[in-house]
Design an enzyme around this catalytic site. Sequence first.
Site, short mmCIF file in Angstrom:
data_model
loop_
_atom_site.label_atom_id
_atom_site.label_comp_id
_atom_site.label_asym_id
_atom_site.label_seq_id
_atom_site.Cartn_x
_atom_site.Cartn_y
_atom_site.Cartn_z
N HIS A 2 35.04 -5.38 35.93
CA HIS A 2 35.92 -4.76 34.94
C HIS A 2 37.37 -4.90 35.39
O HIS A 2 37.69 -4.73 36.56
CB HIS A 2 35.60 -3.27 34.78
CG HIS A 2 36.51 -2.60 33.80
ND1 HIS A 2 36.31 -2.68 32.44
CD2 HIS A 2 37.66 -1.89 33.98
CE1 HIS A 2 37.28 -2.02 31.83
NE2 HIS A 2 38.11 -1.54 32.73
N ASP A 55 32.78 8.83 25.08
CA ASP A 55 34.05 8.27 25.55
C ASP A 55 34.83 7.69 24.38
O ASP A 55 36.06 7.81 24.32
CB ASP A 55 33.81 7.19 26.62
CG ASP A 55 35.11 6.47 26.94
OD1 ASP A 55 36.02 7.15 27.48
OD2 ASP A 55 35.25 5.29 26.61
N ARG A 91 42.50 11.07 22.99
CA ARG A 91 43.53 11.06 24.05
C ARG A 91 44.69 10.15 23.67
O ARG A 91 45.85 10.43 23.95
CB ARG A 91 42.91 10.61 25.39
CG ARG A 91 42.02 11.66 26.03
CD ARG A 91 41.15 11.06 27.12
NE ARG A 91 41.92 10.33 28.09
CZ ARG A 91 41.53 9.18 28.68
NH1 ARG A 91 40.35 8.65 28.41
NH2 ARG A 91 42.29 8.59 29.55
N SER A 112 36.42 7.51 32.00
CA SER A 112 36.29 6.76 30.75
C SER A 112 35.81 5.34 31.03
O SER A 112 34.82 4.86 30.44
CB SER A 112 37.66 6.75 30.05
OG SER A 112 37.71 5.79 29.03
N LYS A 133 31.45 3.68 30.61
CA LYS A 133 31.03 2.50 29.85
C LYS A 133 30.37 1.47 30.77
O LYS A 133 29.37 0.85 30.43
CB LYS A 133 32.25 1.87 29.15
CG LYS A 133 32.73 2.71 27.98
CD LYS A 133 34.02 2.19 27.40
CE LYS A 133 35.21 2.53 28.25
NZ LYS A 133 36.42 2.93 27.58
#
Length: 434
Positions: free
Chosen positions: A82, A161, A168, A183, A187
């Site tokens: 990621h 999320d 947010r 968050s 995922k």
Amino acid sequence: MRMVDIITSKRNGNELTDEEISFFVRGYTKGEIPDYQVSALMMAIYFRGMNERETLTLTTEMENSGDRLDLSAIKGIKVDKHSTGGVGDKTSLALTPIVAACGIPIAKMSGRGLGHTGGTIDKLESFDGFNVSISTEEFINNVNNIGISIMGQTADLAPADKKLYALRDVTGTVENMSLIASSIMSKKLAAGADAIVLDVKTGSGAFMKTLEDSKALAEEMVRIGKGAGRKCIAIISDMDQPLGSAVGNAIEVREAIDTLTGKGPEDFTELVMTLASYMIMLGGKASNADEARKMAEDAVKSGDALNKLAAFVGAQGGDSDQVYHPEKLKVSEKSIAVKAEKSGYVERIICDEVGVACMMLGGGRASKEDEIDLSVGIKLMKKRGDHVEAGEDLAIVYYNADKDPDEALKKLSGAYVISGNAPAKQDLIKMIIE
Ligand code: URA
């Protein structure tokens, strides 16, 4: 339990219990707790923070709020990656075929991008015919048969999320370390990999502008990953200037392919090789980073990584000939150069300004419904530290007739800071958090 008591408790600086966190996440996901109360809680968390236990509980609750991808039918250690994102970040496109060519199964779910350019899924659609909407069954079969598949997010991963992040975003509560870390990790954990390599960016084009903040975020995410029983490593890398030379979609795919043939930009190649080394190591195919790097380099030299990309693109309906002939990927024919107004050294390239210029050309989306023009983009001809003569090309803008490129040209010109002295060299890889 009452939501107002949870808000008050956090507002007063108390720790939330696991039951309280579970109560608000589940209640909000089901639509039983209104936006205004969760907004207030997010603001209280923003100011008061959360400790490690609270952060891990929040992550786990969000991870378990929807579907979880079951990758157990895929043999081997599944390693995911990621990136916290930035300008010119096409890393997955080059990285995943290299790692897959080294025998690590890549089963990656990716999202569409909101922002300067599209996400990995959008970029992959630059290949004619490429299909991101395959079934989970086809996805798993492709990983087992070819070693790699990347698909758009179909499963309802971490819906809590999705709701919280959207809230947010409009309530000024994104930039909190625990909220960002939970968050992202909720995922990633729901996406099912056994090991995760995190590319945490730092600098003007990153979420975290300072190394200190990037380090804190990286440590938090690694802690969550390990707390959830996964192998996890974070690499902190420079995003104080765009990554590589290409910013856009098809143009970034071309650059990723160049990298797979050993002709990529130095900074991008270095990042890809570093991330590949750690993915190969976590995947159990090498016992140290040097050995893993050698494997990654060999996969490029032998052409295995390029062939892996071609097999992957072909298996998802794309034109694999474009992998071997990237000039066939559609990049706009109209182009115009941004020229240097004075001689000197490139002291800085303001990342976000380059990204905004790309959006102005139509290369990114401001809202989910926007269409992206995959063919537009920017090629940076000069990077930080390069010498430039007045009148020389700083960048080339590729555009289409439906968008006037003037504003983008102005933005891009303003993004380059030229000065009389060469700036100090900056490391691309700042830190590795294991
Ligand atoms: N990306 C995410 O997915 N979540 C955040 O909170 C910030 C960046």
